[in-house]
Design an enzyme around this catalytic site. Structure first.
Site, PDB file in Angstrom:
ATOM      1  N   LYS A 167       0.852  -1.186   0.000  1.00  0.00           N
ATOM      2  CA  LYS A 167       0.000   0.000   0.000  1.00  0.00           C
ATOM      3  C   LYS A 167       0.892   1.242   0.000  1.00  0.00           C
ATOM      4  O   LYS A 167       1.725   1.420   0.895  1.00  0.00           O
ATOM      5  CB  LYS A 167      -0.911  -0.009   1.230  1.00  0.00           C
TER       6      LYS A 167
ATOM      7  N   LYS B 275      -2.151  -1.414  -3.873  1.00  0.00           N
ATOM      8  CA  LYS B 275      -3.014  -0.241  -3.772  1.00  0.00           C
ATOM      9  C   LYS B 275      -2.195   1.040  -3.796  1.00  0.00           C
ATOM     10  O   LYS B 275      -1.217   1.100  -3.048  1.00  0.00           O
ATOM     11  CB  LYS B 275      -3.803  -0.351  -2.462  1.00  0.00           C
TER      12      LYS B 275
END
Ligand code: PBG
Length: 332
Positions: free
Chosen positions: A202, A256
């Site tokens: 992330k 992400k």
């Protein structure tokens, strides 16, 4: 793989594109509603459908409306829904205790969906930011986001979500050691079939802007998340994080944001072969939906093009705010 090709004109690659029938037969990837996890924003109240200003077409829904949305998603063939609570200011505290309250918004919504549409897989988010006065995913002590104390709280949060009936728990906090700690706690309580879908890679991204607005966290955040989320330019680090999470007991991994990081998806899938997901985040949605709203882009075509790119990059599925619109289109 080195494709063998005769010289022109024996090979004319356009033959394979000559008609819709031939193009359909030779398509390398496909997109279906079964590829989607639909993120939804939950808020207090009843009968509430409240538009999110920075995400045209996306609403905050009260629990009864989330149940309706889950029914609709199930009818469209979408297998999973992911819940994000919009937490009232008064419930944001320094100890973040609302995160593991069995009666918090996320847990109430999980139970309501599993009651009404048991076939729908419910994913939940583990991180302290919706409940934290500072807006951070972890506890802050003397200017530092502390790791181990945060992990203890995250384990409590994950257990409360498992008890509420969540099928897939999604740790989005980026603390070290949380997957192993959650896996051990889940096993100890008998939750043998609760999946961990780790937000492993992330990035500290400006594309989360509209999301923080949607969950009411943009005002709260002091500083940025760079001491736990990744730098945009790193790729080897993403592989190390994914490997670490898989070795601690993650069932599925996530990259992400999505579109700017498709190279990470491809590398992860090739290197580990684990179920790999990408999150097409709020800012990616906003730039496509916002431009389409102004008539600058063709909404349906950019939506499908952006989504099949994830499949081509090697993803097994994608978290996307477009899920119901894309499913409707794909179902014809
Ligand atoms: N733990 C927070 C969390 N979980 C999902 C998103 C972003 C999702 C999106 O932008 O659509 C974020 C935001 C953040 O890290 O600040």
């Amino acid at each position: 793989m080195l494709p063998t090709q005769a010289p022109f004109p024996a090979t004319r690659l356009r033959r394979l594109r000559k008609s819709a029938a031939i193009r359909a037969l030779t398509a390398e990837t496909s997109l279906s509603p079964a590829d989607f996890i639909w993120p939804v924003f939950v808020r207090e109240g009843e009968g509430v459908v409240e538009p999110v200003g920075s995400m045209p077409g996306v609403n905050r829904l009260s629990v009864d409306k989330v149940v309706e949305a889950a029914r609709e998603a199930h009818a469209l063939g979408i297998p999973a829904i992911c819940l994000f609570p919009y937490t009232p200011e008064a419930l944001k505290t320094e100890d973040c205790a609302e995160a593991w309250n069995p009666e918090n918004l996320s847990n109430r919504a999980t139970r309501a969906i599993k009651d009404a549409v048991p076939e729908m897989a419910v994913m939940t988010d583990v991180a302290l930011d919706p409940y934290n006065a500072s807006g951070h995913d972890g506890f802050e002590r003397d200017g530092e986001i502390v790791n181990d104390e945060t992990v203890e709280a995250l384990v409590k949060q994950a257990l409360s979500q498992a008890r509420a009936g969540a099928d897939m728990i999604g740790p989005s906090d980026m603390m070290d050691g949380r997957i192993g700690a959650m896996r051990a706690a889940l096993e100890a309580e008998g939750f043998r079939n609760t999946l961990l879908l780790s937000y492993s890679a992330k990035y500290a991204s400006a594309f989360y802007g509209p999301f923080r607005d949607a969950v009411g966290a943009s005002g709260a955040l002091k500083g940025d998340k760079s001491s736990y989320q990744m730098m945009a330019g790193n790729s080897d680090e993403a592989m190390r994080l994914i490997e670490r999470d898989l070795s601690e007991g993650a069932d599925m991994v996530m990259v992400k944001p999505g579109m700017p990081y498709l190279d990470i998806c491809r590398r992860a899938k090739e290197m580990f072969g684990a179920p790999t997901f990408a999150y097409q985040v709020s800012g990616e949605y906003a730039m496509l939906a916002g431009a389409a709203e102004r008539g600058w882009l063709d909404h349906d075509r950019v939506m499908l093009e952006s989504l099949i790119a994830f499949k081509r990059a090697g993803c097994d599925g994608v978290l996307t705010y477009f899920a119901p619109a894309a499913a409707r289109l794909l179902n014809g």
